[in-house]
Enzyme design. Structure first.
Site, PDB file in Angstrom:
ATOM      1  CE  LYS A   1      -1.915   1.514   4.258  1.00  0.00           C
ATOM      2  NZ  LYS A   1      -1.621   2.810   4.355  1.00  0.00           N
TER       3      LYS A   1
ATOM      4  NE  ARG B   1      -1.766  13.355   8.429  1.00  0.00           N
ATOM      5  CZ  ARG B   1      -0.603  13.768   8.289  1.00  0.00           C
ATOM      6  NH1 ARG B   1      -0.979  13.209   7.227  1.00  0.00           N
ATOM      7  NH2 ARG B   1       0.321  14.768   8.171  1.00  0.00           N
TER       8      ARG B   1
ATOM      9  NE  ARG C   1      -0.048  10.455   9.467  1.00  0.00           N
ATOM     10  CZ  ARG C   1      -0.379   9.174   9.373  1.00  0.00           C
ATOM     11  NH1 ARG C   1      -1.729   9.370  10.005  1.00  0.00           N
ATOM     12  NH2 ARG C   1       0.089   8.632   8.649  1.00  0.00           N
ATOM     13  N   PRO C   2       1.519  16.432  11.193  1.00  0.00           N
ATOM     14  CG  PRO C   2       3.393  18.004  12.150  1.00  0.00           C
ATOM     15  CD  PRO C   2       2.053  16.777  13.056  1.00  0.00           C
TER      16      PRO C   2
ATOM     17  CG  ASP D   1       6.138  20.881   9.346  1.00  0.00           C
ATOM     18  OD1 ASP D   1       5.608  19.730  10.437  1.00  0.00           O
ATOM     19  OD2 ASP D   1       7.148  20.974  10.739  1.00  0.00           O
ATOM     20  CD  GLN D   2      10.395  19.372   8.747  1.00  0.00           C
ATOM     21  OE1 GLN D   2      11.648  19.375   7.965  1.00  0.00           O
ATOM     22  NE2 GLN D   2       9.905  19.676   9.649  1.00  0.00           N
TER      23      GLN D   2
HETATM   24  N1  EPU Z   1       5.997  15.005  10.927  1.00  0.00           N
HETATM   25  C1  EPU Z   1       6.586  16.137  11.620  1.00  0.00           C
HETATM   26  N2  EPU Z   1       6.231  17.216  10.273  1.00  0.00           N
HETATM   27  C2  EPU Z   1       6.002  16.616   8.279  1.00  0.00           C
HETATM   28  C3  EPU Z   1       5.813  15.660   8.525  1.00  0.00           C
HETATM   29  C4  EPU Z   1       5.453  14.225   9.127  1.00  0.00           C
HETATM   30  O1  EPU Z   1       6.368  16.426  12.225  1.00  0.00           O
HETATM   31  O2  EPU Z   1       6.374  17.981   8.329  1.00  0.00           O
HETATM   32  C5  EPU Z   1       5.922  13.828  12.121  1.00  0.00           C
HETATM   33  C6  EPU Z   1       4.707  13.056  12.316  1.00  0.00           C
HETATM   34  O3  EPU Z   1       3.688  13.589  12.953  1.00  0.00           O
HETATM   35  C7  EPU Z   1       5.035  12.039  12.973  1.00  0.00           C
HETATM   36  C8  EPU Z   1       6.759  12.194  12.443  1.00  0.00           C
HETATM   37  O4  EPU Z   1       7.459  12.621  11.641  1.00  0.00           O
HETATM   38  O5  EPU Z   1       5.321  11.918  14.600  1.00  0.00           O
HETATM   39  C9  EPU Z   1       6.229  10.742  11.352  1.00  0.00           C
HETATM   40  O6  EPU Z   1       5.504  10.877  10.204  1.00  0.00           O
HETATM   41  P1  EPU Z   1       5.803  10.639   8.376  1.00  0.00           P
HETATM   42  O7  EPU Z   1       5.213  11.998   7.789  1.00  0.00           O
HETATM   43  O8  EPU Z   1       6.867   9.845   8.382  1.00  0.00           O
HETATM   44  O9  EPU Z   1       4.699  10.129   8.421  1.00  0.00           O
HETATM   45  P2  EPU Z   1       3.679   9.834   6.883  1.00  0.00           P
HETATM   46  O10 EPU Z   1       4.490   9.447   5.374  1.00  0.00           O
HETATM   47  O11 EPU Z   1       2.229  10.496   7.566  1.00  0.00           O
HETATM   48  C10 EPU Z   1       4.036   7.406   6.673  1.00  0.00           C
HETATM   49  C11 EPU Z   1       3.093   6.131   6.343  1.00  0.00           C
HETATM   50  C12 EPU Z   1       2.479   6.000   7.685  1.00  0.00           C
HETATM   51  C13 EPU Z   1       3.407   5.346   8.587  1.00  0.00           C
HETATM   52  C14 EPU Z   1       4.674   6.573   9.090  1.00  0.00           C
HETATM   53  C15 EPU Z   1       6.032   6.115   9.660  1.00  0.00           C
HETATM   54  C16 EPU Z   1       2.256   5.782   4.021  1.00  0.00           C
HETATM   55  C17 EPU Z   1       1.162   6.406   3.233  1.00  0.00           C
HETATM   56  N3  EPU Z   1       2.178   5.826   5.364  1.00  0.00           N
HETATM   57  O12 EPU Z   1       3.424   8.316   7.126  1.00  0.00           O
HETATM   58  O13 EPU Z   1       1.952   4.150   7.465  1.00  0.00           O
HETATM   59  O14 EPU Z   1       3.127   4.980   9.213  1.00  0.00           O
HETATM   60  O15 EPU Z   1       5.307   6.674   7.190  1.00  0.00           O
HETATM   61  O16 EPU Z   1       6.973   5.027   9.210  1.00  0.00           O
HETATM   62  O17 EPU Z   1       2.942   5.623   3.909  1.00  0.00           O
HETATM   63  C18 EPU Z   1      -0.607   2.888   7.594  1.00  0.00           C
HETATM   64  O18 EPU Z   1      -0.037   2.288   6.962  1.00  0.00           O
HETATM   65  O19 EPU Z   1      -1.035   2.202   8.534  1.00  0.00           O
HETATM   66  C19 EPU Z   1       0.498   3.833   8.285  1.00  0.00           C
HETATM   67  C20 EPU Z   1       0.229   5.148   8.766  1.00  0.00           C
END
Ligand code: EPU
Length: 421
Positions: free
Chosen positions: A22, A92, A121-122, A124-125
């Site tokens: 996925k 999301r 889950r912001p 900002d990055q």
């Molecule tokens: N974060 C920030 N700022 C940002 C982006 C992230 O502070 O701009 C923080 C988040 O709040 C969090 C951490 O950084 O605390 C990690 O977040 P990340 O951005 O890595 O998560 P994501 O990209 O939104 C993906 C997966 C998630 C998985 C996470 C961590 C996808 C579509 N989703 O989410 O998958 O848990 O990485 O490995 O790839 C799932 O499949 O059940 C799922 C939630």
């Protein structure tokens, strides 16, 4: 809404085939915005999130045929550069259109995803990176408006303050069509990042270093469509591995890349589970009680947050106390209260959960508010004495293809009940 009914106590046995990933498929489907023409994606899982992504791309004017495991995307011109709230709130990961849209059209308007069940889950990055590449970002009525005044992003040296998977993916796509070279430091290293790099390179991009913390991308003027088969889903694989062990079963989890699961396999072995490579898969055999094992989630190659809830069920069956610490998301313990209702003994203190093992889990009606928490409740139901109903199955349908069919194929007593839950 459907529910899943499970009568626990049957050791799983046989072979289960893991579907396509996925979290690899979502950014790859969104990357088809970068190139005109028809792209073909194979080994795409049949999941609700794939349907949501298809709806999002159609909203933008792309032709998308979803016939899993095959998805074709025809890009003959975009008619919209926005991702509406209605779709973003369902998934999301819709934010993954941001990088490709800004790279290709110099603008995008994407609804802010806001918080979700597992944390704030912001993004900002993602926005900081695009700003470094010359974009202007404004917030407008719950939407983020991104415009590139010069019309085209320029390469930049950008260092992430936080390790982010979709943030890294968005900036890789953005950089693929930017003018000049982009260096992304402190980038995420998940296998899904490497997979996206592989696809972008097939499209004609030049991406190097994916899988390390520094990714270098030489921007191109145009990219071409691709034909690509998606890698196997390491989290689905890991979930079946835990289910096999927790039930005292012996299962060949087929179509797995064990290198993507190193941290999970290490913890399973530490807990006393036998995991052996066999052909294109891994054979997993286990028998409770397990050895208590402490787990701390971390970005790849650390232990994945997406496997934390499932491992917690295994630790409920260990002889002694285990500590599970969640470092990625601030609110990813929603399964705890439901597991405790089933007879587990888990105390949460901030980011850590103290799991006292040797639980005799009992079937109950349970409900989860996110995908991986739901998966852990299904595993608990497979182990528990008596009947379990897992309600709000739509969470599971976001990320597990026909989970009840795959489990009944392994001998579990499990069925989906339509319109109940
Ligand atoms: N974060 C920030 N700022 C940002 C982006 C992230 O502070 O701009 C923080 C988040 O709040 C969090 C951490 O950084 O605390 C990690 O977040 P990340 O951005 O890595 O998560 P994501 O990209 O939104 C993906 C997966 C998630 C998985 C996470 C961590 C996808 C579509 N989703 O989410 O998958 O848990 O990485 O490995 O790839 C799932 O499949 O059940 C799922 C939630």
């Amino acid at each position: 809404m459907d529910s899943i009914r499970i009568v626990g106590g049957k050791p799983l046995s046989g072979t289960v085939a893991v579907s396509g990933s996925k979290n690899a498929a979502l950014p790859i489907l969104c990357s088809s915005l970068l190139a005109d023409g028809e792209s073909t994606f194979r080994n795409v899982p049949d999941l609700r999130d794939i349907g949501t992504t298809a709806a999002l791309l159609r909203h933008m004017g792309l032709g998308v045929d979803v016939a899993p495991p095959l998805v074709t995307v025809r890009n003959t011109g975009i008619t919209a550069t926005d991702a509406p709230y209605e779709l973003v709130r369902q998934m999301r990961a819709s934010v993954l259109v941001l990088g490709p849209l800004v790279a290709r059209f110099g603008r995008a308007r994407v609804s802010l995803p806001g918080g979700c069940a597992i944390g704030a889950r912001p993004i900002d990055q993602h926005l900081k990176g695009l700003t470094a590449m010359g974009a202007k970002v404004e917030l407008d009525h719950g939407y983020v408006d991104v415009v590139v005044p010069s019309g085209r992003l320029r390469g930049a040296d950008f260092r992430f303050d936080v390790n982010t998977v979709t943030g890294t993916e968005n900036l890789m796509c953005a950089a693929a069509l930017a003018r000049g070279r982009t260096t992304l430091a402190n980038a995420a290293r998940e296998p899904e990042i490497e997979e996206l790099a592989h696809v972008l390179n097939k499209m004609g991009a030049r991406v190097e270093g994916a899988g390390t913390d520094t990714i270098v991308i030489e921007g191109r003027d145009a990219l071409s469509p691709v034909d690509h088969a998606i890698i196997a889903d390491r989290i689905e694989a890991g979930t079946f591995m835990v289910a096999a062990a927790a039930t005292g079963g012996n299962v060949l989890v087929d179509n797995v890349e064990p290198e993507h699961l190193t941290a999970v396999i290490r913890k399973l072995r530490q807990a006393g589970v036998a995991v052996e490579r066999e052909g294109r898969g891994v054979r997993v055999a286990g028998k409770p009680p397990f050895v208590p094992t402490d787990i701390t989630t971390a970005p790849h190659p650390g232990f994945p947050t997406d496997m934390q809830a499932q491992l917690m069920v295994l630790m409920c069956l260990a002889e002694g106390v285990s500590t599970i610490t969640e470092m990625i998301f601030e609110n990813r313990f929603m399964h705890v209260s439901e597991l405790n209702r089933m007879g587990a003994s888990i105390d949460v203190d901030g980011r850590s959960a103290r799991v006292t093992g040797h639980a005799k889990l009992q079937g109950a009606s349970v409900m989860a508010t996110d995908l991986r928490a739901s998966a852990s409740l299904v595993i608990a139901g497979l182990v528990a004495e008596g009947e379990t109903r897992v309600l709000r199955v739509y969470h599971i349908d976001r990320g597990y293809e026909r989970i009840e069919k795959k489990l009944s194929g392994l001998g579990a007593d499990v069925e989906r009940i339509k319109g109940d839950g």
